[in-house]
Each structure stands twice: as C-alpha cells, then as structure tokens.
Design a protein around this motif. Structure first.
Motif, short mmCIF file in Angstrom:
data_model
loop_
_atom_site.label_atom_id
_atom_site.label_comp_id
_atom_site.label_asym_id
_atom_site.label_seq_id
_atom_site.Cartn_x
_atom_site.Cartn_y
_atom_site.Cartn_z
N ARG A 141 18.75 52.56 3.86
CA ARG A 141 18.80 53.55 3.26
C ARG A 141 18.64 53.14 1.47
O ARG A 141 18.95 52.20 1.20
N LYS A 142 17.74 54.11 0.93
CA LYS A 142 17.56 54.09 -0.29
C LYS A 142 18.62 53.39 -1.53
O LYS A 142 19.72 54.13 -0.67
N TRP A 143 18.81 54.12 -2.43
CA TRP A 143 19.36 53.95 -3.40
C TRP A 143 20.48 52.80 -2.90
O TRP A 143 20.38 51.70 -2.73
N GLY A 144 21.48 53.51 -4.31
CA GLY A 144 22.82 52.38 -3.86
C GLY A 144 23.95 52.26 -3.46
O GLY A 144 24.51 51.24 -3.05
N LYS A 145 24.87 53.35 -2.83
CA LYS A 145 25.50 53.52 -2.32
C LYS A 145 25.89 54.58 -1.69
O LYS A 145 27.27 55.20 -0.82
N ASP A 146 24.79 55.45 -1.00
CA ASP A 146 24.91 56.12 -0.08
C ASP A 146 25.25 55.43 1.36
O ASP A 146 25.40 54.68 2.40
N ILE A 147 26.00 56.19 2.63
CA ILE A 147 26.35 56.40 3.88
C ILE A 147 25.30 57.22 4.43
O ILE A 147 26.05 58.67 4.28
N LEU A 195 23.46 52.02 5.49
CA LEU A 195 23.92 52.46 4.37
C LEU A 195 22.70 51.86 3.25
O LEU A 195 21.92 51.07 3.78
N SER A 196 23.05 52.29 2.13
CA SER A 196 22.29 52.08 0.72
C SER A 196 21.93 50.75 1.13
O SER A 196 22.83 49.25 0.98
N ILE A 197 20.78 49.51 0.57
CA ILE A 197 20.11 48.27 -0.01
C ILE A 197 19.94 48.91 -1.00
O ILE A 197 19.41 47.05 -1.00
N GLU A 213 22.34 46.27 -7.27
CA GLU A 213 23.41 47.16 -6.00
C GLU A 213 23.12 46.99 -4.88
O GLU A 213 23.97 47.15 -3.41
N PHE A 214 21.86 45.83 -4.58
CA PHE A 214 22.03 45.04 -3.43
C PHE A 214 22.76 44.20 -2.80
O PHE A 214 23.35 44.64 -1.75
N GLU A 215 23.18 43.55 -4.07
CA GLU A 215 24.50 42.58 -3.80
C GLU A 215 25.72 42.99 -3.76
O GLU A 215 26.65 42.62 -3.09
N ASN A 216 25.66 44.14 -4.37
CA ASN A 216 27.08 44.62 -4.21
C ASN A 216 27.48 45.58 -3.21
O ASN A 216 29.07 45.94 -2.48
N GLY A 217 26.25 46.31 -2.65
CA GLY A 217 26.77 47.63 -1.73
C GLY A 217 26.32 46.97 -0.64
O GLY A 217 26.68 47.93 0.39
N CYS A 218 25.11 45.50 0.08
CA CYS A 218 24.79 45.33 0.79
C CYS A 218 26.56 44.79 2.24
O CYS A 218 26.87 44.36 1.26
N PRO A 219 26.67 45.38 3.31
CA PRO A 219 27.41 44.35 3.97
C PRO A 219 27.64 42.90 4.24
O PRO A 219 27.74 42.26 5.74
N TYR A 220 27.21 42.25 2.80
CA TYR A 220 26.73 40.86 3.45
C TYR A 220 28.57 40.21 2.93
O TYR A 220 29.19 39.46 3.62
N CYS A 221 29.02 41.49 2.09
CA CYS A 221 30.20 40.65 1.88
C CYS A 221 31.89 41.48 3.18
O CYS A 221 31.47 41.76 3.91
N ARG A 222 32.32 40.71 3.24
CA ARG A 222 33.20 40.77 3.99
C ARG A 222 34.24 41.44 4.37
O ARG A 222 34.61 42.32 4.86
N THR A 223 34.64 42.21 2.91
CA THR A 223 35.48 43.50 2.62
C THR A 223 34.86 44.60 3.20
O THR A 223 35.23 45.53 3.78
N TYR A 224 33.26 44.88 3.62
CA TYR A 224 32.21 46.02 3.98
C TYR A 224 32.21 45.73 5.42
O TYR A 224 32.68 46.82 6.10
N TYR A 225 32.44 44.52 5.39
CA TYR A 225 31.82 43.72 7.14
C TYR A 225 33.65 44.59 8.14
O TYR A 225 32.68 44.83 9.14
N ASN A 226 34.20 44.09 7.46
CA ASN A 226 35.16 44.42 8.14
C ASN A 226 36.38 46.27 7.81
O ASN A 226 37.13 46.14 7.76
N VAL A 227 35.17 46.98 7.97
CA VAL A 227 35.61 47.94 8.52
C VAL A 227 36.48 48.36 9.65
O VAL A 227 36.08 47.54 10.51
#
Length: 227
Positions: A141-147, A195-197, A213-227
């Motif tokens: 997904r384009k942009w920074g914070k879309d689901i 998800l936006s990337i 936005e790539f680093e903050n928004g993409c779910p390589y972060c564990r917080t995002y991954y463990n939904v």
C-alpha cells in the motif's frame, strides 16, 4: 536505520527474481511453483503461522535504475527518472528486514508473481498454503499509515482486526486490488489486510520512498507483528 545499499541489487532490478533473493534466505527455506510464486518457510513448519506477502513484479519500464538518496537523506528515488518499482520492492525489503530481525523465523512469506496484471500468480496459490494461516499481511500500500480493510468489493478482515492496527496508529482506507483479493475466497476465515509501506507516486517515474515512514510503518517491528 536500514542500510538500503544492502538492497541495491533489488532496487536496480527490472523485476525481482529468485536470484535476487537467494542471498537473504537459505536454499532449504525456499520453495516455488510453476507460476513464479516464491514461498519461504513452508517446507518444514506445520503449525499455524502468520504469512507476509509482497509481489515481485512492477509496472515501470526496462531501463536501468539508479537509486539515490535525496540531499536531506529522507527519501530514495531514481536518479535517471525511470522509477525504481517501490510498488512492491518496498514490501519485499520490509519482509526481508523482518526475517533478519526475528531469527526464530516464526512466520511464512509469499512473494507473488504478476500482481500488476491481475494477480495471476496469486490465482495459482494453492488454498492449502494459506487457509490455515494465523493471519495474512500484504505490504503493498502506498503512503505511510493506511490499513486496507476492504479492497474493491472484497472485505479482507473483521472490525476487531482493523481496530488493532488503528491502535498502532494506522488509519483505514479503501483499496482497489491486491493479491489478497485472490486469497480471500480461498481462505475466508483468515484475517487479512494490506498495509502502507511508505512509497509515493506508484507506477510513475517520479515515485519515491519515504524512509522514515517505511521504517516506522512497516511491520518488521515486533510491536506491529504481534497483533
């Protein structure tokens, strides 16, 4: 901060292939089918796992690509103005980053073929590969914070699943088409979303990637991954 120079081969590729991915995954982790889809971590795992998805193709031309950073270091774009193909190279790189960040590798990956011409690769993914997934996230997904909860006329996930992402700062938006439109009828009970990337101006020579936005928004972060 991600070292994008490590991904120069991917960024410069006209289309990402299995040869571009071999340096990031072990051969015994990789499977593929006759339609060009690439599967990671499907061979030995039998328990219910999440699946991350991005697509290998893009719509830009066949010219050589020369990725460069902006002067302020906040974006990456194409120096010779032919585009990079961040739709969906950004998703591919984010998934590789998650793979590196989580050495337990307790998720699976599907890199699909020919998404840009109607999800042809996704059409041929066997239902048995996806219908037992814990959930499926596509990074396309384009942009920074879309689901994307609804893609075209396809409802991808429940209200409760979408709200979890809203709690993480994402906002709901509508999409038109991704591989998930093909996946959902094969795995109706599996929660999915796109998800936006962090890329902008998709399918245009002026496209670019917003690094923050790539680093903050993409779910390589564990917080995002463990939904």
């Amino acid at each position: 901060m991600i070292n994008f120079n490590e991904y120069r081969e991917i960024l410069e590729a006209k289309e990402v292939t299995i040869h571009n991915l071999l340096k990031y995954f072990k051969k015994n982790e990789i499977d593929y089918d006759a339609y060009g889809n690439i599967y990671i971590n499907f061979k030995k795992e039998t328990r219910k796992l999440p699946i991350l998805v991005s697509h290998l193709d893009n719509v830009l031309g066949d010219e050589d690509r020369k990725p460069v950073y902006s002067l302020d270091g906040k974006t990456i774009f194409c120096a010779n103005n032919v585009g990079i193909g961040f739709d969906d190279k950004a998703g591919i790189i984010a998934i590789i980053e998650l793979w590196k960040a989580m050495p337990e590798h307790n998720f699976r990956i599907i890199f699909t073929a020919e998404e840009e011409v109607g999800g042809i690769g996704a059409d041929y993914v066997e239902p048995s590969r996806i219908d037992q997934a814990q959930y499926i996230l596509e990074l396309d997904r384009k942009w920074g914070k879309d689901i994307i909860q609804e893609s075209g006329f396809t409802r991808l996930c429940s209200e409760s699943f979408a709200k979890k992402w809203e709690e993480l700062g994402f906002k709901r938006a509508s999409g038109t088409f991704t591989d998930l439109n093909k996946f959902k009828p094969k795995a109706t009970k599996v929660e999915m979303c796109n998800l936006s990337i962090g890329y902008y101006n998709p399918h245009q020579k002026s496209e670019y990637l917003n690094i923050k936005e790539f680093e903050n928004g993409c779910p390589y972060c564990r917080t995002y991954y463990n939904v």
